[in-house]
Design a protein around this motif. Structure first.
Motif, PDB file in Angstrom:
ATOM      1  N   PHE A 244     -13.978 -33.085  17.377  1.00 60.49           N
ATOM      2  CA  PHE A 244     -13.149 -32.105  16.636  1.00 60.49           C
ATOM      3  C   PHE A 244     -11.957 -32.784  16.062  1.00 60.49           C
ATOM      4  O   PHE A 244     -11.223 -32.714  14.876  1.00 60.49           O
ATOM      5  CB  PHE A 244     -12.620 -30.940  17.311  1.00 60.49           C
ATOM      6  N   HIS A 245     -11.454 -33.768  16.617  1.00 59.25           N
ATOM      7  CA  HIS A 245     -10.077 -34.582  16.332  1.00 59.25           C
ATOM      8  C   HIS A 245     -10.236 -35.552  15.294  1.00 59.25           C
ATOM      9  O   HIS A 245      -9.465 -35.794  14.630  1.00 59.25           O
ATOM     10  CB  HIS A 245      -9.307 -35.085  17.687  1.00 59.25           C
ATOM     11  N   THR A 246     -11.411 -36.177  15.277  1.00 61.54           N
ATOM     12  CA  THR A 246     -11.701 -37.354  14.585  1.00 61.54           C
ATOM     13  C   THR A 246     -12.597 -37.075  13.213  1.00 61.54           C
ATOM     14  O   THR A 246     -12.945 -37.723  12.323  1.00 61.54           O
ATOM     15  CB  THR A 246     -11.967 -38.524  15.211  1.00 61.54           C
ATOM     16  N   GLY A 247     -13.676 -36.141  13.768  1.00 64.45           N
ATOM     17  CA  GLY A 247     -14.857 -35.830  12.799  1.00 64.45           C
ATOM     18  C   GLY A 247     -15.830 -36.594  13.023  1.00 64.45           C
ATOM     19  O   GLY A 247     -17.011 -36.649  12.369  1.00 64.45           O
ATOM     20  N   GLU A 248     -16.058 -37.618  14.064  1.00 68.02           N
ATOM     21  CA  GLU A 248     -16.995 -38.546  14.263  1.00 68.02           C
ATOM     22  C   GLU A 248     -18.130 -37.695  14.814  1.00 68.02           C
ATOM     23  O   GLU A 248     -17.947 -37.006  15.512  1.00 68.02           O
ATOM     24  CB  GLU A 248     -16.669 -39.643  15.442  1.00 68.02           C
ATOM     25  N   GLU A 249     -19.206 -38.135  14.277  1.00 66.60           N
ATOM     26  CA  GLU A 249     -20.486 -37.550  14.802  1.00 66.60           C
ATOM     27  C   GLU A 249     -20.901 -37.996  16.099  1.00 66.60           C
ATOM     28  O   GLU A 249     -21.194 -39.300  16.042  1.00 66.60           O
ATOM     29  CB  GLU A 249     -21.911 -37.770  13.910  1.00 66.60           C
ATOM     30  N   ILE A 250     -20.972 -37.354  17.258  1.00 70.00           N
ATOM     31  CA  ILE A 250     -21.513 -37.790  18.566  1.00 70.00           C
ATOM     32  C   ILE A 250     -22.665 -37.673  19.144  1.00 70.00           C
ATOM     33  O   ILE A 250     -23.156 -38.257  20.074  1.00 70.00           O
ATOM     34  CB  ILE A 250     -20.256 -37.339  19.316  1.00 70.00           C
ATOM     35  N   ALA A 251     -23.334 -36.563  18.562  1.00 68.63           N
ATOM     36  CA  ALA A 251     -24.883 -36.187  18.638  1.00 68.63           C
ATOM     37  C   ALA A 251     -25.308 -35.658  17.473  1.00 68.63           C
ATOM     38  O   ALA A 251     -24.952 -34.901  16.606  1.00 68.63           O
ATOM     39  CB  ALA A 251     -24.634 -35.381  19.975  1.00 68.63           C
ATOM     40  N   CYS A 252     -26.649 -36.006  17.555  1.00 67.11           N
ATOM     41  CA  CYS A 252     -27.352 -35.387  16.440  1.00 67.11           C
ATOM     42  C   CYS A 252     -28.903 -34.993  17.040  1.00 67.11           C
ATOM     43  O   CYS A 252     -29.637 -35.713  17.277  1.00 67.11           O
ATOM     44  CB  CYS A 252     -27.605 -36.227  15.379  1.00 67.11           C
ATOM     45  N   ASN A 253     -29.162 -33.582  17.096  1.00 64.24           N
ATOM     46  CA  ASN A 253     -30.424 -33.299  18.055  1.00 64.24           C
ATOM     47  C   ASN A 253     -31.374 -32.386  16.991  1.00 64.24           C
ATOM     48  O   ASN A 253     -30.953 -31.656  16.160  1.00 64.24           O
ATOM     49  CB  ASN A 253     -29.941 -32.182  19.180  1.00 64.24           C
ATOM     50  N   LYS A 254     -32.487 -32.850  17.034  1.00 63.77           N
ATOM     51  CA  LYS A 254     -33.748 -32.108  16.139  1.00 63.77           C
ATOM     52  C   LYS A 254     -34.686 -31.480  17.219  1.00 63.77           C
ATOM     53  O   LYS A 254     -35.054 -32.019  18.046  1.00 63.77           O
ATOM     54  CB  LYS A 254     -34.383 -33.335  15.218  1.00 63.77           C
TER      55      LYS A 254
END
Length: 342
Positions: A248-258
């Motif tokens: 939330f604070h940085t906008g960095e993607e920390i996971a991507c699930n398919k």
């Protein structure tokens, strides 16, 4: 760059059509309900039956005693969440696209293709509803905030979020967006309004209405949800069929699930933040844990440890989720279901 871990979700089959809305209740009644899904297997136990058209929206009241649904059959219905019985049916002149219980559970707010917001008094269900001033477009989402003093709505075909003063019935503020807002969530602590429009997810101060955070997404997203316990992460899903988890604070993607095999239409965090659920065009609800108990040799996070037996975290046993499903041509069997992590 560290390899992102992939989470194995719990998959809830049983829907024959796309899932376009889902809703977590803050509590789960102790009594049994015909609308439950088994939290360990995802088995579909029961349905609300009665609608004769596509069900577009669903919600539970604060105490999870009553459910509401909005449908293409031009009605909004109130259901007993414990027995599944239909209690009231409110007629409209066109498709009901959105519905929401007030925080005090005394009123139901509806909106849809009529471009009219209606407030039904649930203590006087036979009385005519109060009609708020006309919406500038077909209503897509509705919500209550500020202790039921303010109404939030967005339109299917017009950008922006409109805030209505309940007392006067007039628009008091418009939150500008570039595209129509497909998802609007009031954070559980009431501090933020979370919106998804086009390739953007925005976080608005719910009291002063300034943009606190705005992030560009990797694809067009249809829904976004803020983790309710610490507010440190948020999840978004859309046309690429993936679930993207961000800081939330940085906008960095920390996971991507398919896991879905069609666009993601809706996503919501559980009240405790231990997991989030997603509904898709593929007709499934998938539950993704944010703190899995095991990781295999390939870096895949298993929902129940190394033996790969899917199971909802024990903390989820006190929560429930409700989802409604549509057919591909937007005609429905008139059924809805609630998932219980029991």
């Amino acid at each position: 760059m560290d390899k992102k871990r992939v989470t194995v979700p719990l998959v809830c089959h049983g829907h024959s059509r796309p899932v376009v809305d889902l809703f977590y209740s803050p509590v789960t009644p102790d009594d049994s309900s015909p609308m439950l899904r088994n939290g360990e297997t995802g088995d579909w136990i029961g349905t609300f039956e009665g609608h004769k058209g596509a069900v577009w929206s669903c919600c539970l009241d604060t105490n999870a005693l009553h459910a509401a649904s909005g449908s293409a059959d031009f009605t909004a219905k109130i259901w007993d969440a414990l027995t599944g019985d239909e209690l009231h049916s409110f007629e409209h002149k066109h498709i009901v696209r959105a519905c929401a219980f007030s925080e005090d559970t005394k009123h139901l707010l509806t909106g849809g293709y009529e471009k009219v917001l209606r407030i039904f008094d649930l203590n006087r269900p036979d009385a005519a509803p109060r009609e708020v001033d006309y919406s500038p477009g077909s209503v897509r989402t509705v919500a209550w905030l500020h202790n039921d003093q303010t109404i939030l709505s967005s339109c299917t075909d017009i950008s922006g979020v409109r805030l209505w003063d309940v007392k006067s019935g007039k628009i008091v503020r418009t939150l500008a967006t570039e595209s129509p807002v497909t998802s609007a969530e009031v954070s559980r602590d009431g501090h933020y309004i979370v919106t998804a429009d086009g390739r953007s997810v925005k976080f608005w101060d719910a009291n002063h209405f300034d943009v606190v955070k705005s992030y560009t997404m990797p694809c067009t997203v249809e829904s976004a949800s803020l983790e309710p316990k610490n507010g440190s992460t948020f999840v978004a899903g859309g046309e690429d069929m993936w679930l993207h988890l961000f800081d939330f604070h940085t906008g960095e993607e920390i996971a991507c699930n398919k896991g879905h095999h069609g666009p993601v239409h809706c996503v919501r965090f559980s009240p405790g933040g231990e997991s989030y659920a997603s509904g898709s065009e593929d007709g499934t609800i998938r539950i993704w844990q944010t703190a899995p108990t095991g990781i295999d040799d390939n870096g895949t996070c298993l929902a129940n440890g190394a033996n790969d037996k899917l199971r909802v975290d024990a903390a989820e046993a006190s929560e429930s989720i409700e989802g409604f499903h549509l057919s591909g041509d937007r005609q429905v069997e008139g059924k809805a279901d609630k998932l219980n992590g029991a």
